[in-house]
Design an enzyme around this catalytic site. Structure first.
Site, PDB file in Angstrom:
ATOM      1  N   THR A 227       0.818  -1.205   0.000  1.00  0.00           N
ATOM      2  CA  THR A 227       0.000   0.000   0.000  1.00  0.00           C
ATOM      3  C   THR A 227       0.854   1.259   0.000  1.00  0.00           C
ATOM      4  O   THR A 227       0.325   2.356  -0.042  1.00  0.00           O
ATOM      5  CB  THR A 227      -0.946   0.041   1.204  1.00  0.00           C
ATOM      6  OG1 THR A 227      -0.214  -0.343   2.363  1.00  0.00           O
ATOM      7  CG2 THR A 227      -2.111  -0.894   1.016  1.00  0.00           C
ATOM      8  N   THR A 230       6.545   1.854   2.722  1.00  0.00           N
ATOM      9  CA  THR A 230       7.948   2.187   2.513  1.00  0.00           C
ATOM     10  C   THR A 230       8.071   3.466   1.698  1.00  0.00           C
ATOM     11  O   THR A 230       8.879   4.336   2.002  1.00  0.00           O
ATOM     12  CB  THR A 230       8.644   1.038   1.757  1.00  0.00           C
ATOM     13  OG1 THR A 230       8.268  -0.188   2.373  1.00  0.00           O
ATOM     14  CG2 THR A 230      10.131   1.193   1.789  1.00  0.00           C
ATOM     15  N   HIS A 443     -24.291  -5.105   3.641  1.00  0.00           N
ATOM     16  CA  HIS A 443     -23.982  -5.606   4.973  1.00  0.00           C
ATOM     17  C   HIS A 443     -23.506  -4.471   5.878  1.00  0.00           C
ATOM     18  O   HIS A 443     -24.022  -4.271   6.981  1.00  0.00           O
ATOM     19  CB  HIS A 443     -22.906  -6.699   4.861  1.00  0.00           C
ATOM     20  CG  HIS A 443     -22.470  -7.276   6.154  1.00  0.00           C
ATOM     21  ND1 HIS A 443     -22.824  -8.532   6.572  1.00  0.00           N
ATOM     22  CD2 HIS A 443     -21.702  -6.760   7.143  1.00  0.00           C
ATOM     23  CE1 HIS A 443     -22.301  -8.769   7.752  1.00  0.00           C
ATOM     24  NE2 HIS A 443     -21.603  -7.714   8.129  1.00  0.00           N
ATOM     25  N   GLU A 444     -22.546  -3.720   5.382  1.00  0.00           N
ATOM     26  CA  GLU A 444     -21.993  -2.646   6.200  1.00  0.00           C
ATOM     27  C   GLU A 444     -23.020  -1.556   6.466  1.00  0.00           C
ATOM     28  O   GLU A 444     -23.120  -1.036   7.575  1.00  0.00           O
ATOM     29  CB  GLU A 444     -20.751  -2.040   5.532  1.00  0.00           C
ATOM     30  CG  GLU A 444     -19.572  -2.994   5.408  1.00  0.00           C
ATOM     31  CD  GLU A 444     -19.092  -3.515   6.753  1.00  0.00           C
ATOM     32  OE1 GLU A 444     -19.354  -2.868   7.784  1.00  0.00           O
ATOM     33  OE2 GLU A 444     -18.483  -4.601   6.768  1.00  0.00           O
TER      34      GLU A 444
HETATM   35  P1  ADP Z   1       4.706  -1.501   1.430  1.00  0.00           P
HETATM   36  O1  ADP Z   1       5.931  -0.971   2.081  1.00  0.00           O
HETATM   37  O2  ADP Z   1       3.452  -0.926   2.001  1.00  0.00           O
HETATM   38  O3  ADP Z   1       4.641  -2.978   1.345  1.00  0.00           O
HETATM   39  P2  ADP Z   1       5.822  -0.216  -0.828  1.00  0.00           P
HETATM   40  O4  ADP Z   1       5.959   1.146  -0.268  1.00  0.00           O
HETATM   41  O5  ADP Z   1       7.048  -1.038  -0.854  1.00  0.00           O
HETATM   42  O6  ADP Z   1       4.693  -1.010  -0.076  1.00  0.00           O
HETATM   43  O7  ADP Z   1       5.194  -0.102  -2.265  1.00  0.00           O
HETATM   44  C1  ADP Z   1       5.668  -0.839  -3.331  1.00  0.00           C
HETATM   45  C2  ADP Z   1       5.547  -0.066  -4.604  1.00  0.00           C
HETATM   46  O8  ADP Z   1       4.188   0.133  -4.942  1.00  0.00           O
HETATM   47  C3  ADP Z   1       6.131   1.302  -4.528  1.00  0.00           C
HETATM   48  O9  ADP Z   1       7.471   1.293  -4.819  1.00  0.00           O
HETATM   49  C4  ADP Z   1       5.325   2.071  -5.563  1.00  0.00           C
HETATM   50  O10 ADP Z   1       5.868   1.898  -6.834  1.00  0.00           O
HETATM   51  C5  ADP Z   1       3.995   1.406  -5.527  1.00  0.00           C
HETATM   52  N1  ADP Z   1       3.037   2.149  -4.709  1.00  0.00           N
HETATM   53  C6  ADP Z   1       2.450   1.697  -3.582  1.00  0.00           C
HETATM   54  N2  ADP Z   1       1.606   2.625  -3.079  1.00  0.00           N
HETATM   55  C7  ADP Z   1       1.681   3.685  -3.883  1.00  0.00           C
HETATM   56  C8  ADP Z   1       1.057   4.968  -3.888  1.00  0.00           C
HETATM   57  N3  ADP Z   1       0.169   5.328  -2.949  1.00  0.00           N
HETATM   58  N4  ADP Z   1       1.359   5.821  -4.873  1.00  0.00           N
HETATM   59  C9  ADP Z   1       2.235   5.468  -5.823  1.00  0.00           C
HETATM   60  N5  ADP Z   1       2.865   4.291  -5.872  1.00  0.00           N
HETATM   61  C10 ADP Z   1       2.597   3.385  -4.933  1.00  0.00           C
HETATM   62 ZN    ZN Z   2     -20.720  -7.253   9.878  1.00  0.00          ZN
END
Ligand code: ADP
Ligand code: ZN
Length: 642
Positions: A227, A230, A443-444
């Site tokens: 998401t 990182t 449901h929600e």
């Molecule tokens: P996590 O640390 O939550 O597992 P990452 O930060 O490693 O996920 O995300 C992996 C890749 O997914 C990032 O390098 C980016 O390319 C893409 N990504 C994830 N979320 C976003 C976002 N909100 N906007 C743009 N790119 C994203």
């Molecule tokens: Zn419920």
């Protein structure tokens, strides 16, 4: 607060699941091999030397004179000789004597003498042997020293600059500049907002410290894999223009006891040197999982304790901010989450429609697209996908375009790779079919509507049908209520009706029952049991305590504490109570069916509805009802008021 577990596979595929194969332990093998080899050499040398005894040259001459010598062997710098006395012995008991060979003299005389006496003479190809022996000695010494040096370095690195044992080679990654800003992180506005303050703090700490404010030392980013946790952490470093330290909790897993702890110490030391900076610990659950489970190992505890100590120890006014990420906040040790440590949790949600669109825009910035590309359509199709999925999807589409020999990516590429990346492999449970989506939405809304109509307050802050952290497909964030110490029976009944409201909506609208209500049912049953057996709220049993609550801080479950006959009766009573509230919840929804449809429809389109929006619908509906009530011809609203 509550999320419903519709998902048979709650955690889904964990991108970061710590299942990297363990590194082969070649190193100890080599070392052991070498040690054994050297020892054997030593022993062999010792054995071969053990039957050698030194004599002086004159003694040798004496033996020679006396005709006592049986054999002579010339080696590089010595004469080894066997006396007749020894030669007579058993071979194993023979002692060879040796004496120095007087070099620089003409030994031909000696040889002649030996020949005269008929003594057999042996000559080892001494020079070669000696050279080989010397080379061998040097080589093994070099090897040994090399191995020792390597070992020291390794140990030094693992113990994190302990003493003078060499520079730390801890797996800490430092980026001077991440080069990533918030512009690279699409969506996640709430998370960004929460992090804004940290950035400001890193820019000018005095502003905060001069008032005497203490800044949070850390924040925990919570959300499903991919998401963008990182990414967000890096963006914070990029925005604040400070170095970024990265370490992953799973790096600690395969380490020796104590090494993890010293690595943590080392990390914070390095960070303190270059402050202001960001320390980012990915997968903190790998080290931070609660210490009171059976799974905790001593090593992990040490690492965790060290981490706690470092977080407490560092001076946040220096500008070190520790961010951590996890997708399993529930397993974290409470000590990590207490005030002053990672007391801020920042939820990094799965993106909703707008979020997905923004992410697609970010990732297609550098991609050449054809005119026909409709990112919105793609965003709509990818409900449940996370940023990493979308980034991957765009890249796959680009690759596909190249494969097809085209100059730009078209919509077909995007949709095709969507199937490959998201729907394809195993139809990850995160992408809902339309009917599933509708069910989740109803449901929600069922829960929320029952709660709103019964409590007359805004029951939720937000409902989304974007599949959410820990596998819940829909998610309702309830308005935090003021801490309550007492609840009345009426309130608990409302609670029960709210809990079964989700299932009630399923049945009212679809005439069917889904697995999504399992969690609701468990909670409702538990509450009903407590009402009857602990709170004395049933007419049948009155004030009799029928069960006790054990381990309040762990499971808070009620255990029956009565005769079996009574227990069976209690079960029947619970069943009746639940059936009653379920009927009531269904009634409420049936009477407000149009409202239910309206709100669910809105939720289906927008994927997220806030508490305020929900209340607006309800108020509008009630106003309309009042109007019809005011007109004398329609006194129909009466029944609803209850
Ligand atoms: P996590 O640390 O939550 O597992 P990452 O930060 O490693 O996920 O995300 C992996 C890749 O997914 C990032 O390098 C980016 O390319 C893409 N990504 C994830 N979320 C976003 C976002 N909100 N906007 C743009 N790119 C994203
Ligand atoms: Zn419920």
């Amino acid at each position: 607060m509550n999320d419903q577990q519709r998902n048979p596979n709650p955690n889904g595929p964990n991108k970061n699941g710590g299942n990297t194969p363990p590194k082969p332990k070649i190193f100890p093998l080599i070392v052991t091999g070498l040690i054994i080899f050297l020892m054997m050499n030593l022993i062999a040398g010792w054995i071969s030397n053990s039957s050698l005894e030194k004599k002086t040259y004159s003694e040798f001459l004496d033996y020679l004179q006396a005709g006592q010598i049986a054999e002579v062997e010339f080696t590089g710098d010595r004469i080894i000789f066997l006396t007749k006395e020894e030669a007579a012995k058993d071979e194993r008991l023979q002692i060879n004597y040796y004496t120095g060979l007087i070099t620089n003299t003409d030994n031909t005389n000696l040889v002649r003498q030996l020949r005269q006496k008929g003594i057999s003479i042996n000559q080892k190809p001494q020079d070669n042997a000696a050279t080989v022996y010397i080379i061998y000695q040097i080589l093994s010494t070099v090897l040994l020293v090399g191995v020792m040096w390597f070992l020291m370095r390794k140990i030094g690195a693992m113990s994190g600059g302990m003493g003078g044992m060499g520079q730390s080679k801890a797996k800490v990654y430092m980026e001077k500049e991440t080069g990533i800003t918030f512009a690279d992180v699409a969506g996640q506005d709430e998370a960004k907002e929460s992090l804004e303050e940290i950035i400001d703090f890193l820019h000018n700490p005095q502003k905060y410290t001069s008032i005497g404010a203490k800044l949070p030392k850390g924040a925990l980013l919570v959300g499903s894999p991919g998401t963008g946790k990182t990414l967000l952490a890096k963006a914070v470093a990029g925005e604040a223009n400070v170095p970024f330290f990265f370490i992953s909790g799973s790096d600690f897993e395969e380490m020796f006891v104590g090494v993890g702890a010293s690595r943590v110490r080392d990390l914070f030391q390095q960070a303190a040197k270059v402050a202001p900076c960001i320390i980012f610990i990915d997968e903190i659950d790998a080290v931070g999982h609660t210490r009171d489970t059976k799974f905790g190992s001593g090593a992990n505890d040490q690492t965790l304790n060290q981490l706690l100590a470092e977080i407490d120890g560092f001076d946040s006014s220096k500008g070190v901010v520790c961010l951590a990420a996890t997708n399993r906040p529930e397993v974290l040790d409470k000590a990590l989450l207490r005030a002053g440590r990672f007391d801020r949790q920042i939820i990094v949600d799965r993106p909703n429609l707008q979020g997905r669109l923004d992410i697609l825009k970010v990732h297609t910035r550098k991609i050449r697209l054809t005119e026909d590309v409709d990112l919105r359509q793609l965003a709509q199709a990818t409900a449940g996908a996370v940023g990493a999925d979308l980034a991957n999807l765009v890249n796959e589409a680009a690759l596909r375009a190249v494969r097809k020999g085209r100059q730009a990516v078209n919509q077909e590429d995007l949709l095709a790779s969507f199937e490959v990346v998201i729907a394809g492999t195993e139809k990850k449970n995160t992408v809902l079919t339309d009917i599933e989506k509708r069910m989740v939405a109803y449901h929600e809304v069922g829960h929320a509507l029952v709660a709103a109509l019964e409590k007359h307050v805004t029951p939720v802050t937000k409902i989304t049908i974007v599949p959410h952290t820990s596998g819940a497909l829909g998610y309702t964030m309830y308005t935090p209520e003021e801490e309550r110490f007492l609840s009345t029976k009426d309130e608990l009944m409302v609670e029960l009706r709210t809990l079964v409201g989700g299932r009630a909506a399923e049945e009212v609208v679809f005439g069917t029952r889904s697995t999504g209500a399992a969690n609701d049912i468990a909670r409702a049953t538990d509450l009903a049991r407590k009402m009857i057996t602990i709170y004395g709220m049933s007419d049948r049993f009155g004030l009799m305590a029928l069960s006790t609550v054990q381990s309040k801080y762990l499971e808070n479950q009620a255990y029956m504490d009565c005769s079996q006959a009574t227990a069976a009766e209690v079960d029947r009573e619970i069943q009746e109570l639940l059936a009653r509230v379920y009927g009531e919840a269904k009634d409420i929804l049936l009477r407000n069916r149009s409202l239910l449809d309206e709100i669910a429809q809105y939720l289906l389109i927008k994927e997220t509805i806030t508490g305020a929006e929900l209340m607006a619908y309800i108020e509008a509906d009630q106003k309309a009802a009042q109007k019809t009530e005011e007109t004398p011809s329609a006194p129909a609203g009466e029944g609803d008021a209850q």
